[in-house]
Design a protein around this motif. Structure first.
Motif, PDB file in Angstrom:
ATOM      1  N   ARG A  18      63.872  27.624  19.638  1.00 18.20           N
ATOM      2  CA  ARG A  18      63.848  26.391  20.411  1.00 18.20           C
ATOM      3  C   ARG A  18      62.986  25.325  19.734  1.00 18.20           C
ATOM      4  NH1 ARG A  18      60.633  25.637  24.417  1.00 18.20           N
ATOM      5  NH2 ARG A  18      60.102  27.836  24.708  1.00 18.20           N
ATOM      6  N   SER A  67      76.990  33.474  28.645  1.00 15.80           N
ATOM      7  CA  SER A  67      76.241  32.856  29.739  1.00 15.80           C
ATOM      8  C   SER A  67      75.026  32.091  29.226  1.00 15.80           C
ATOM      9  CB  SER A  67      75.779  33.943  30.719  1.00 15.80           C
ATOM     10  OG  SER A  67      76.881  34.639  31.257  1.00 15.80           O
ATOM     11  N   LEU A  68      74.386  32.635  28.189  1.00 17.31           N
ATOM     12  CA  LEU A  68      73.207  31.994  27.621  1.00 17.31           C
ATOM     13  C   LEU A  68      73.558  30.734  26.836  1.00 17.31           C
ATOM     14  CD1 LEU A  68      70.161  31.983  26.832  1.00 17.31           C
ATOM     15  CD2 LEU A  68      70.772  33.532  24.950  1.00 17.31           C
ATOM     16  N   VAL A  88      73.106  27.191  28.255  1.00 11.70           N
ATOM     17  CA  VAL A  88      71.703  26.962  28.603  1.00 11.70           C
ATOM     18  C   VAL A  88      70.893  26.698  27.338  1.00 11.70           C
ATOM     19  CG1 VAL A  88      69.656  27.984  29.678  1.00 11.70           C
ATOM     20  CG2 VAL A  88      71.928  28.457  30.623  1.00 11.70           C
ATOM     21  N   LYS A 132      71.386  23.269  25.705  1.00  6.48           N
ATOM     22  CA  LYS A 132      70.649  22.159  26.313  1.00  6.48           C
ATOM     23  C   LYS A 132      69.269  21.992  25.685  1.00  6.48           C
ATOM     24  CE  LYS A 132      73.504  20.638  29.488  1.00  6.48           C
ATOM     25  NZ  LYS A 132      74.024  19.251  29.426  1.00  6.48           N
TER      26      LYS A 132
END
Length: 279
Positions: free
Chosen positions: A127, A164-165, A168, A171
């Motif tokens: 991240r 699913s990840l 997210v 973003k």
């Protein structure tokens, strides 16, 4: 220190080894990890032959302290972690009536929870740099296959987890991809550590369909298996593409096979296809 840094799990052989060499050749500072450092000879020889440098480290995906130590060590040494390739895994052949629930748990521990553990530890660092999280799954993560119940369940779980990840993570600047190989001519099958004849002999009422499945699988690997280097091209694509796809198959066969399921709204085509394996 400005070179991008990638950590790859399960690099003692097969796709992981080939991906480590490919990433290093493409200019990545490559941290090649494996559960047992004593099995790194083939990796070192491949790096020497290719004329590339690898940083080889121990990482057991089923051991939380090993995962933390490896990832934190890389960040401490290089100041960054730009990508992780979850490749470590283990195959499994069996059907539930003839094995224990603990057998299934062990398969899930390596193939699913190992991926979750590494991903969780890596995400804060990915991240921070807008990095990439890549996981080698399988066509068996899209189409369930006979006598691969536990293995396919684990790969299905990985695909669902990552699918699913992905939005997210996006973003927050992290690209998530899954790489889906079909048959690959590597040590993956031999590493299963099974005696096919003994497995069939002990299969009871499942012996005939298991024999049919084994024959079909042996033929497929002999006729159409990719090399690990060919499969690793998809990993490099996920590492280097400006906007990598979420799902990347490693061959035309894998695209056609997974396409059967992904375009099969009621499931009949997929079950018809895999059911024929047992005839």
């Amino acid at each position: 220190m400005s070179r991008k840094v990638v950590l790859i799990t399960g690099t003692s052989s097969g796709i992981g080894l080939a991906a480590a060499i490919s990433a290093a050749e493409a200019g990545w500072r490559t941290i090649a990890t494996l559960r047992d450092p004593a099995r790194a000879d083939a990796l070192r020889k491949a790096a020497e032959t290719a004329g590339v440098e690898l940083d080889i480290r121990q990482l057991d995906v089923t051991d939380a302290s090993s995962v933390t130590a490896a990832i934190e060590g890389v960040v401490a040494d290089y100041g960054r972690l730009d990508a992780v390739v979850n490749n470590a895994g283990a195959g499994h052949v069996g059907t539930i009536e003839n094995e224990t629930v603990e057998d299934v748990r062990r398969v899930m521990e390596v193939n699913f929870f190992g991926v979750v553990q590494v991903s969780k530890a890596a995400l804060p660092h990915l991240r921070a740099v807008g990095g990439r999280l890549i996981t080698v799954t399988s066509v068996g993560g899209v189409v369930g296959q006979p006598f691969n119940e536990a293995y396919c369940a684990a790969k299905f779980a990985v695909e669902g987890f990552m699918e699913s990840l992905a939005p997210v993570a996006a973003k927050l600047g992290v690209a998530v991809s899954v790489v889906e190989p079909g048959a690959v001519a590597s040590e993956f099958v031999s590493n299963l550590g099974i005696d096919p004849a003994a497995l069939i002999a002990a299969a009871g009422p499942y012996a005939a369909p298991l024999q049919a499945y084994a024959t079909r699988t042996q033929t497929m690997f002999a006729d159409s298996a990719q090399t690990p280097a060919q499969a690793a091209e998809a990993v490099l694509e996920a590492l280097t593409a400006e906007q990598p796809a979420f799902r990347i198959q490693t061959s035309e066969w894998a695209r056609a096979f997974t396409g059967t399921k992904l375009a099969d709204l009621d499931g009949s085509k997929a079950l018809g296809l895999t059911g024929a394996y047992l005839d």
